[in-house]
Each structure stands twice: as C-alpha cells, then as structure tokens.
Write an enzyme that holds these catalytic residues in place. Sequence first.
Site, PDB file in Angstrom:
ATOM      1  N   GLN A 124       0.813  -1.230   0.046  1.00 26.83           N
ATOM      2  CA  GLN A 124      -0.069   0.124   0.061  1.00 26.83           C
ATOM      3  C   GLN A 124       1.096   1.019   0.124  1.00 26.83           C
ATOM      4  O   GLN A 124       1.698   1.510   0.922  1.00 26.83           O
ATOM      5  CB  GLN A 124      -1.010   0.463   1.189  1.00 26.83           C
ATOM      6  N   GLY A 125       0.838   1.676  -1.421  1.00 27.56           N
ATOM      7  CA  GLY A 125       1.698   3.286  -1.598  1.00 27.56           C
ATOM      8  C   GLY A 125       1.582   4.497  -0.874  1.00 27.56           C
ATOM      9  O   GLY A 125       0.471   5.593  -1.823  1.00 27.56           O
ATOM     10  N   TYR A 126       0.958   4.387   0.466  1.00 30.98           N
ATOM     11  CA  TYR A 126       0.581   5.513   1.082  1.00 30.98           C
ATOM     12  C   TYR A 126       1.476   7.399   1.596  1.00 30.98           C
ATOM     13  O   TYR A 126       1.120   7.914   1.112  1.00 30.98           O
ATOM     14  CB  TYR A 126      -0.591   5.543   2.229  1.00 30.98           C
ATOM     15  N   SER A 127       2.103   6.791   3.157  1.00 29.39           N
ATOM     16  CA  SER A 127       2.530   7.407   3.509  1.00 29.39           C
ATOM     17  C   SER A 127       4.154   8.048   2.759  1.00 29.39           C
ATOM     18  O   SER A 127       4.606   7.478   1.947  1.00 29.39           O
ATOM     19  CB  SER A 127       3.334   6.987   4.857  1.00 29.39           C
ATOM     20  N   SER A 159       5.154  -1.347   4.099  1.00 23.50           N
ATOM     21  CA  SER A 159       5.047  -2.548   4.622  1.00 23.50           C
ATOM     22  C   SER A 159       4.945  -3.351   3.174  1.00 23.50           C
ATOM     23  O   SER A 159       4.426  -3.738   2.155  1.00 23.50           O
ATOM     24  CB  SER A 159       3.647  -3.050   5.427  1.00 23.50           C
ATOM     25  N   GLU A 242      -9.045  -1.505   6.331  1.00 20.98           N
ATOM     26  CA  GLU A 242      -7.934  -1.247   6.776  1.00 20.98           C
ATOM     27  C   GLU A 242      -8.464  -1.262   8.446  1.00 20.98           C
ATOM     28  O   GLU A 242      -7.896  -1.753   9.822  1.00 20.98           O
ATOM     29  CB  GLU A 242      -7.041  -0.139   6.811  1.00 20.98           C
TER      30      GLU A 242
END
Lengths: 403, 359
Positions: A124-127, A159, A242
């Site tokens: 998951q590419g968020y932060s 992660s 989530e």
Amino acid sequence: MDLEYGPAYRAYRETVREFLKGWPLEGAESALSQIEQESLFRRRGIEAGFVYRNMPREYGGAGQEPDALKDQIVLEEFHRANAPGDLRSQGAGLLAPTLLEFGTEAQKQRFIPAALSGEEAWCQGYSEPGSGSDLASLKCQGRAEGDSFVLTGQKIWTSNANAADWMFGLFRTEPEKPKHAGISYLLVDMRSEGIDVRPLKTLTGGIEFNEVFFDEVRVPMENLVGARGQGWGVSRATLIHERNLIGSSSMLRDMFSDLVELAQRTRRGECPAIEDAGVRRKLAEIEGYVCTQEASNMMQFTAELKGDVSRTMRPMMMNKLYSTDTTQRIMECAYDLLGGEGLLGPTEADIRDWMRNTTSTGWVEAYLFSLGPAIAGGASNIQLNIIGERGYGLPRDLRLPAG
Amino acid sequence: MDFGLSDEQEMLQETVKGFLDQEFSPARSRELFNSASSHDGALWNGLCEMGVAGLVIPEAFGGGGLSALELSLVSEVLGAAAAPVPFVEHSLAARALARAGSADQQARWLPALAEGTALGTVAFGEEGGAWGPRSWSVRVEDQRIWGEVLYVSCAEVADLMVVGVEGGGLVAVERESPGLKIQGLEGLDRTRSLSRVEFEGVPCAVLSTTPQLAEETLAVGHVALAADGFGAATRLLDATVEYAKTREQFGQSIAQFQAVKHQIARLGLEIEPTRALWWHAAYAVDHLPDHAERLPALAKSHVGDRASALARMAVELHGGLGFTWECDVQIWLKRILFDRGYLGSPESLREDCARLGGW
C-alpha cells in the site's frame, strides 16, 4: 435479544464443521510445504462456498448469496479450527474489496483473482516522508503523458514493498487542484523500470518496512482506479477495510487467552503468577475491555443486519482505537509477567512469525509489534479527532483549513 | 442471532424516560441534595403505576414477568436521571422472594410488591466491604437472626428486607419486627438513602440456606448497577460535551482545544462500547448459565471503574464550576460512586471473576 442461531444456521454450522475435518491435510498432501497446503485448502474452501463467500465467482470468490450470519459462522469455525480461510493480506483484505467497489471490469478480472489466491502480493503506497497523518498533503507526482502517468517521488514506511508484485497507492496527478482533489489512486507494477525499493528495518528487527523511490515510472492509464482526481475518496474505502481488519475482537480474545497461559506458566516467587492477587485482578480488568469489544462487535453486527446503526455509530468509529488500546494493555501486562526474560531480544523465528506468542521472546516481539497498528491506518490521535468531531460534534481543530 | 432490543424493550425505556423527563427535573435532584430525605415517594408511586415495581415479579402475582435485561434497561434510564427511587433494591428483594419464598409468603408479599404498595430492599453489606455470601456473618437460629448489616438502602421505608446470613443463605424480615433497629447514615449519594441495621433476635422467614440464591440475586444486582452507572455516565458525558461547546476561554469555545477534544473522545471511548457489555451480561443471567455469575461481575467492575474515571474527568472539564455543590456534575459523580461501591467494588468482583474463570 437472542444469541442462538436457530435450526437453519445450526445446520449450516454443521456443514462448515464437516468441511473443516479436512484440515490439517493428511497423507501425501501433508508433505507439501505449509504455503502449498494452505493454498490448496483455501481453493477447496472457495469451491465449497466458505472462503471469500461474497466475492463473485468470476473474480475467484465463492459467489454465495450475501448472508452476514453465515459469514460470522464461517469466521468462527475457521478460527476455531485454525484453518486457512480468507487471506487477510493487503491484496485480499484491502485491494480486492476496493476494486470490487470502484474498479473497471477489466481491473476486477485482472487483479482480484490473483490477490485472493495470494499469487500476486500487494503493498500500500500511502505515506510519504512529509505526509503521515496529513496524508492528503502527499507530493509523489503522477504526471499525465500520453496514455500513461509518469511517477516521480517517494513513498515510505511501506509494509511488504520488498516482497510485493504490485502497489496500490495515491499520487498527485493534478498539482493545480486543491489538496484532496488532485489525487489519483493507481495500481503500480513493482517490476516497472525506475522503481527502487530500499528495506527499512523496523524496531522489532524485522524488515517488512521499506522506502520506495519512483524515478519516471510509467503506469498505463488503464491502471487508474476511479476517476482522475478522485483517489482520495477511493482510498477512504480502503481505509475503512483496514480499520476493520485492525479492530477485530477475535484477535483480542486470542491474545488474552495467550496472556492467561503466560500467567499460568510464569512465576511470582514460589507460586504461578496467576495465583497472585494483583495479577488476577489485572487479568480480570483487561478482560473487561476484551469482553466489551466482543459484545460491542455483536451489537454492531446486529445493528447492521437490522439496518439501524443509530446506537452503534460511535462504537464503530471506536473499534480501531479500542482494539489497539486493549492490545497495549495486554502487552504491558505480558511484559511484566515475563520478568527478567523480557530483557531478551526477539529471535529470528519470533520476527518471522509475528503472531507467535508462545515463547518469552515471542512475547517481546509481540510487545514491539503491537506499536505498529496504533499508527497504521490513522494514528491514535487522529482516531481521537474523528471520535470527537464526528462522534460528538466537537469543532474541528482551529488551525486546519477546510481543504 | 440478534444482539438487539425488541420493540417492547425499546418502548419500555422510552416510556420510563418520558415519565422522568416530565416528572423529575434536575432542579428536583438539586433539592434532594439540599434536604435530608433521599426517597421521592411521589416519583416512586408514579413509576409503580407504570409497572416498574413489579417488572421482574411473575405475572401470576401481578408483575411483568420480565428478565434481568428489562430490569437493567430501566436501571439505565433511572441512572441517567439520577432518580431517587429504590428500584434495584426493591427488584432484588422481590426476585429472591419469587424464586424461593413459600407459597404463603409469595401470596402475601408478591402482589403488594408488584403493585408498589409494599417496598422491598436487601441487606447484604457487612463490615470491611464484604458484600459476598461467603463472608456474611448474621447468625440464624430458630427463625430468628442476630447481627449487624451496614449500608442498607431505603431501610427506613422498606416493608420487607431480604437479609444475607451466615453460610450464604437469605432470610426475609418484615418492617417493625421486634429486635430490629435502623439507624440512618449520612450517605454520599443523596439519591439513595443508607442505614445501618441491627438484628437482635429478629423473627425471619428462611428463603435459602446455601449461597446459590444469594449469588444469583447479587448477579442481577451487579448488572442492574452497571446499567445504572452507565446511564449516569452517558448523561454526564452529554453534559460535558455541551459545556465544552459553550464555555469560552481565550476567546473561543474550549471544545476547540485539541486537548479538550481528545479528553472528551477518550471519555466516550471508555464508556460508549460498554453498553454492549452490560446488555450481554444481563442476557447471560437468564440465558447463559456458564456466564450467569461471572459476566455480571465483570460488567459491574468494568463499568464501575470506567464510569468513575469518566466522572472525575467530567468534574475537571467543568473547571472551578465542576468543583462546586451547585453544579449538577456532583449529582452524577456520586450516583456513579454509589454504583461502583454498592454490592461489591471492582477490586473484589475481579477476584470473583478470577475464581469463576478457573484461574
């Protein structure tokens, strides 16, 4: 109130139990690797209609009629048998339901089956370094060029990026638009040219965290989920999945049972710790939180079934924070029970299997790991803002502009 | 599988709440806090007319024949209003009599208790915070009892008192029996009166001689008090939210300070989900024999703890005003403290939970 399931559902439970007699695998199949065994049994579970119950058959699910009670029964029975059911991975748990809601037909067919089977792993590419809690301030750029977006920038604290085949993530595709309106939700092949994944060691000693650098990475326009500039809304849906993953009460009950076992095998002076009055009270105090979350989940479940969530709106907002707070109470109690053994560092095996709380150093690792969920999916202070503002109608923070 | 309330149960709560909204204002609570009496006879009579007194008494005796869940649902509403009525005590006495009284006793008492023309209470508290049947010391001999019980609520107006005795049994004692001495105590919570009661060879009717009935009765009390404390705590939370939105300091409402907002969110987090906990415990009393004693004890200790933490913070969030006698916060603070301590503290109940959990 009636916590009985009634004859039809009792019969359904029996069929689930009958099916679960096939786990663990026996004979020649038991010689397969653990992963192969799990995926074989999961395929059988889908075939039998128990695994990925609500996901349509054409996307690799069991395609059953929606029935929340059956979902619940399956969850309980698979849990009891410790059998491989729905994967709780980022792909199966987060991406697949999001695509089902927002994806194109082609995206659903291409991505959901492989995410459910675990053939393709997702991250998951968020932060980003400058965008944690204030996620909508993200800067990682997705410049439109022909039939592609071209990505430049950096994601962090990602992660499983080192093991992932794909990333779903948020990128700024319309830099001229206001903060939330310029973001798109893209599916990125992690083998694309220009991606550099650098592992980051976490405080447990594990390496599931990563930095991901994008240098002119091309993503075809067909990998855009939802409309251009509408990625923020799509990501909210993922986020709810989530928080639900983090807020489940069966994990709390398992951890609590492990804690009681720990108190039975560690000692206070001459006696097992569990005979110590202070330890007994502490355990009962923590169980108060565990029982509350279990009952609260049952109440929310019924409320959703009946379509009247007026009484459960606030408890629903509280699930994630309540679980992570309770987990921390369990971990603090466990750490003290360990005594001197708490001074030992986690072993490689503890780090590999983060669910393992059976050894002392496994508990130390679990203590450290439990700090993660309190940050992931919205840190606890952000949860408090949500509860205060949406739950109790308190004003937004002073300095926050609406956009 | 239905973890929710029936329409009848929702209506029961709404009816009692509607009555209290109309008949019992915070101004009346304040009055009580400034007077010597802790019992509102008119309010109790009004509630009796609605069938509240006989809620758990079998229908054959004119009661509602309802379960611990309905009892607790009414308790929640009474706690939220801080109503000065002996509902829990009365219901426990009536329930014990309905379970174990002789046919004569039941015929004589239950219809009157159901109507509310007779008032019941329980005498379970002994020196040193001992509320459990295992520690009771009142002596029984030849249908008479000797001993002392502390902290009896509504003793001065009760017609029938169910007393816990040596060995964990229960006996029933009638008003104005010879050898019965009632001495009023200055209670903390002015919505519930307190007395010390002495028995010097008081004639009694034996209801049970083993602890089972007493344990069952206490379990019902534990859930009802958890519900009462929950009701009081949610009321206090609402009041605190309102106050934070209207109170201005530094030129803005204090709710705009994130410190205040987070404190309020934490109060909600601690209390809001516990509604499900006492619902579950109340259900367990009548339907889950394996959890019928333990879950109520767990619920009372947890809600007692969380509600009193909430009450302390509610005082603090009201600032200087919160520390005054005139501020209504103290009414619910004291109601919550009573609910926490009466029939067993969190500390002692947690030891029971440990024992009952096989630890």
